[in-house]
Design a protein around this motif. Structure first.
Motif, mmCIF file in Angstrom:
data_model
loop_
_atom_site.group_PDB
_atom_site.id
_atom_site.type_symbol
_atom_site.label_atom_id
_atom_site.label_comp_id
_atom_site.label_asym_id
_atom_site.label_seq_id
_atom_site.Cartn_x
_atom_site.Cartn_y
_atom_site.Cartn_z
ATOM 1 N N GLY A 110 -15.150 13.307 -5.531
ATOM 2 C CA GLY A 110 -13.605 13.858 -5.320
ATOM 3 C C GLY A 110 -12.902 13.110 -6.393
ATOM 4 O O GLY A 110 -12.969 12.341 -7.080
ATOM 5 N N VAL A 111 -11.590 14.013 -6.743
ATOM 6 C CA VAL A 111 -10.843 13.539 -7.902
ATOM 7 C C VAL A 111 -10.098 12.191 -7.352
ATOM 8 O O VAL A 111 -9.883 11.458 -8.504
ATOM 9 N N GLY A 112 -10.106 11.772 -6.480
ATOM 10 C CA GLY A 112 -9.448 10.304 -5.960
ATOM 11 C C GLY A 112 -10.223 9.197 -6.681
ATOM 12 O O GLY A 112 -9.540 8.228 -7.483
ATOM 13 N N TYR A 113 -11.626 9.446 -6.659
ATOM 14 C CA TYR A 113 -12.303 8.310 -7.370
ATOM 15 C C TYR A 113 -12.133 8.379 -9.010
ATOM 16 O O TYR A 113 -12.422 7.415 -9.478
ATOM 17 N N ASP A 114 -12.006 9.665 -9.339
ATOM 18 C CA ASP A 114 -11.894 9.820 -10.852
ATOM 19 C C ASP A 114 -10.555 9.443 -11.218
ATOM 20 O O ASP A 114 -10.543 8.686 -12.048
ATOM 21 N N LEU A 115 -9.463 9.569 -10.292
ATOM 22 C CA LEU A 115 -8.067 9.106 -10.759
ATOM 23 C C LEU A 115 -8.064 7.472 -10.721
ATOM 24 O O LEU A 115 -7.456 6.733 -11.340
ATOM 25 N N LEU A 116 -8.744 7.072 -9.751
ATOM 26 C CA LEU A 116 -9.060 5.308 -9.541
ATOM 27 C C LEU A 116 -9.547 4.747 -10.912
ATOM 28 O O LEU A 116 -8.921 3.876 -11.242
ATOM 29 N N ALA A 117 -10.518 5.281 -11.288
ATOM 30 C CA ALA A 117 -11.229 4.981 -12.654
ATOM 31 C C ALA A 117 -10.256 5.063 -13.841
ATOM 32 O O ALA A 117 -10.191 4.185 -14.622
ATOM 33 N N LEU A 118 -9.668 6.048 -13.748
ATOM 34 C CA LEU A 118 -8.631 6.186 -14.989
ATOM 35 C C LEU A 118 -7.719 5.377 -14.848
ATOM 36 O O LEU A 118 -7.037 4.670 -15.611
ATOM 37 N N ALA A 119 -6.837 5.181 -13.717
ATOM 38 C CA ALA A 119 -5.998 4.052 -13.614
ATOM 39 C C ALA A 119 -6.533 2.952 -13.904
ATOM 40 O O ALA A 119 -5.676 1.996 -14.724
ATOM 41 N N ALA A 120 -7.416 2.211 -13.540
ATOM 42 C CA ALA A 120 -8.116 1.055 -13.811
ATOM 43 C C ALA A 120 -8.440 0.920 -15.308
ATOM 44 O O ALA A 120 -8.089 -0.145 -15.898
ATOM 45 N N ARG A 121 -8.988 2.089 -15.881
ATOM 46 C CA ARG A 121 -9.066 1.951 -17.514
ATOM 47 C C ARG A 121 -7.823 1.866 -18.385
ATOM 48 O O ARG A 121 -7.533 1.128 -18.986
ATOM 49 N N LEU A 160 0.812 -1.259 0.228
ATOM 50 C CA LEU A 160 -0.078 0.018 -0.004
ATOM 51 C C LEU A 160 0.908 1.210 0.039
ATOM 52 O O LEU A 160 0.397 2.231 -0.233
ATOM 53 N N GLY A 161 2.198 1.005 0.130
ATOM 54 C CA GLY A 161 2.987 2.251 0.411
ATOM 55 C C GLY A 161 3.506 2.817 -0.799
ATOM 56 O O GLY A 161 4.245 3.847 -1.040
ATOM 57 N N GLN A 162 3.242 2.023 -2.263
ATOM 58 C CA GLN A 162 3.683 2.454 -3.566
ATOM 59 C C GLN A 162 2.991 3.730 -3.853
ATOM 60 O O GLN A 162 1.837 4.051 -3.419
ATOM 61 N N PRO A 163 3.410 4.360 -5.045
ATOM 62 C CA PRO A 163 2.666 5.366 -5.477
ATOM 63 C C PRO A 163 1.142 5.059 -5.863
ATOM 64 O O PRO A 163 0.884 4.051 -6.380
ATOM 65 N N ALA A 164 0.347 6.080 -5.580
ATOM 66 C CA ALA A 164 -1.055 5.743 -5.822
ATOM 67 C C ALA A 164 -1.629 5.168 -7.087
ATOM 68 O O ALA A 164 -2.339 4.229 -6.993
ATOM 69 N N LEU A 165 -1.154 5.689 -8.147
ATOM 70 C CA LEU A 165 -1.515 5.111 -9.463
ATOM 71 C C LEU A 165 -1.070 3.695 -9.656
ATOM 72 O O LEU A 165 -1.927 3.154 -10.012
ATOM 73 N N ALA A 166 0.178 3.640 -9.205
ATOM 74 C CA ALA A 166 0.734 2.023 -9.360
ATOM 75 C C ALA A 166 -0.236 1.193 -8.492
ATOM 76 O O ALA A 166 -0.386 0.168 -8.938
ATOM 77 N N LEU A 167 -0.623 1.600 -7.282
ATOM 78 C CA LEU A 167 -1.226 0.935 -6.594
ATOM 79 C C LEU A 167 -2.788 0.586 -7.239
ATOM 80 O O LEU A 167 -3.155 -0.564 -7.043
ATOM 81 N N ALA A 168 -3.493 1.720 -7.664
ATOM 82 C CA ALA A 168 -4.560 1.243 -8.356
ATOM 83 C C ALA A 168 -4.555 0.389 -9.406
ATOM 84 O O ALA A 168 -5.461 -0.344 -9.709
#
Length: 319
Positions: A278-289, A249-257
Motif C-alpha cells: 500500500g501507498v501508506g508504507y511508501d509515503l512513510l519511507a519517503l517521509a523518513a528519508r 497523532l492528530g497532526q498531518p500524516a507526513l508531519a507525524l511520520a
C-alpha cells in the motif's frame, strides 16, 4: 526663559503602573504654578497627591489657559486624559497658528513610556471585556475553539509560505488571539483555573531552563550546541518512558511520520521502518528519508502541491 509662561501637556500611559513617572514629569509638576486634570478618575491622581502635588480638578479651555499663563508668566501642567484632551490641543493649535496671539511656550511632555510588548496588555483587557460582555464569546469552551486554532495556524503557515508581510502580521495576531482567548476561558474554570499570566510564566520558565547558554553558565557556539542543550533540558523536564510520548497523532500524516523519524534518529534507536503493501508504507519511507536529509516532507509536498495547483489553473485557462 519665556516671560509669557508655559503650558505643559503631560501624557501618561495606562499600560504603565500609576505613579511610575519620568523624572522630568515630576520636576515639571513640582515647579509649575498650577497642575490641572479634567478627569477626576485619572489613575495617577492618588499617587500625585500622595507625593504632595496639588492637582486641581478643572477643565480649562485653550483661551483660559493662554490668558492665565501670559498674564503672569505662569507655568501650567495639564495632566491629559486617556483620550488626550483633543478639544484643548486643537484650541491651542488654532491660537498658536493664528499669528495674532502672544502665546506661552507649548510643550508635550511624555510622563511614561510604553515598554516593548505593552500592547499585549491591551489585548488582555479587550479579551476580558469581550468575555464578560459578548453573548457568543462569553459561553465559548476550549472545545468550541479547537477548530479555529487549527484554521488560524494553517492560515499563518500560508502567509509564511507566500511571503505576504501584511498577511503574516494579521495571521500572527489571529493565532495570538487564540492563545489569549483560551487563557481567558481557563480563568473561569471552577476547579483548575489559570490565567494568561500563568501561561506566560510557564513558557518564560521553560525558555530560561532550555537556554542555559543564555541565562546560565553553559556555552554554545553553534546551532548544534543549542539543540543539544534544548534536548537535554527537554528530556530532564519530561522524563518520558518513550520517545513517542508528546507526538500528537492528530497532526498531518507526513508531519507525524517525520516527527517519529526525527525522534528515532535523535535518540539513536535502532528500529527498522515497517514494510507492507500500500501507498501508506511508501509515503512513510519517503517521509523518513526526507527527514534524514533535513527536508520537512510536509512543507515539500505542500510546495509541490502549489505548483500542481498553478498547473491546473493554467490548463483551465488554456481550455
Amino acid at each position: 526663559m519665556n516671560d509669557s509662561g508655559r503650558i505643559i501637556l503631560l501624557t501618561t500611559s495606562h499600560r504603565v503602573a500609576p505613579g511610575l513617572l519620568s523624572w522630568p514629569a515630576w520636576q515639571a509638576m513640582r515647579a509649575a504654578d498650577r497642575v490641572l486634570c479634567s478627569d477626576p478618575a485619572h489613575p495617577q491622581l492618588p499617587y500625585l497627591r500622595e507625593a504632595g502635588i496639588d492637582v486641581e480638578h478643572a477643565s480649562a479651555t485653550a483661551r483660559e489657559l493662554v490668558d492665565h499663563c501670559v498674564a503672569g508668566g505662569r507655568d501650567v501642567v495639564v495632566l491629559t486624559s486617556a483620550e488626550g484632551d483633543p478639544a484643548l490641543t486643537d484650541g491651542l493649535a488654532r491660537l498658536a497658528g493664528s499669528g495674532r496671539e502672544n502665546m506661552p511656550a507649548l510643550e508635550l511632555l511624555p510622563g511614561a513610556y510604553d515598554l516593548p510588548g505593552a500592547r499585549l496588555l491591551d489585548l488582555v483587557q479587550v479579551m476580558d471585556r469581550i468575555r464578560v460582555a459578548c453573548p457568543w464569546s462569553g459561553i465559548r469552551t476550549h472545545e468550541d475553539l479547537a477548530k479555529y486554532g487549527l484554521e488560524e495556524t494553517y492560515e499563518l503557515l500560508e502567509a509564511i509560505e507566500t511571503g505576504d508581510r501584511e498577511s503574516l502580521r494579521e495571521e500572527l495576531g489571529d493565532v495570538l488571539l487564540q492563545v489569549v482567548f483560551h487563557a481567558r476561558i481557563a480563568q473561569d474554570d471552577p476547579d483548575e483555573p489559570f490565567s494568561v499570566d500563568d501561561v506566560a510564566g510557564t513558557i518564560v520558565d521553560k525558555l530560561i531552563h532550555r537556554h542555559p547558554h543564555v541565562f546560565g553558565e553553559e556555552s554554545a557556539r553553534t546551532p548544534e550546541d543549542v539543540k543539544a542543550h534544548w534536548l537535554r533540558a527537554k528530556a530532564d523536564e519530561k522524563r518520558r518512558d518513550s520517545v513517542t510520548e508528546g507526538v500528537p497523532l492528530g497532526q498531518p500524516a507526513l508531519a507525524l511520520a517525520a516527527k517519529l523519524a526525527s525522534r528515532v534518529r535523535t535518540e539513536g534507536i535502532d528500529v527498522t521502518l515497517p514494510a507492507g503493501d500500500g501507498v501508506g508504507y511508501d509515503l512513510l519511507a519517503l517521509a523518513a528519508r526526507a527527514e534524514a536529509d533535513g527536508v520537512d516532507p510536509e512543507t515539500a509536498l505542500r510546495a509541490a502541491a502549489r505548483v500542481y495547483r498553478d498547473a491546473i489553473r493554467s490548463a483551465e485557462g488554456a481550455g
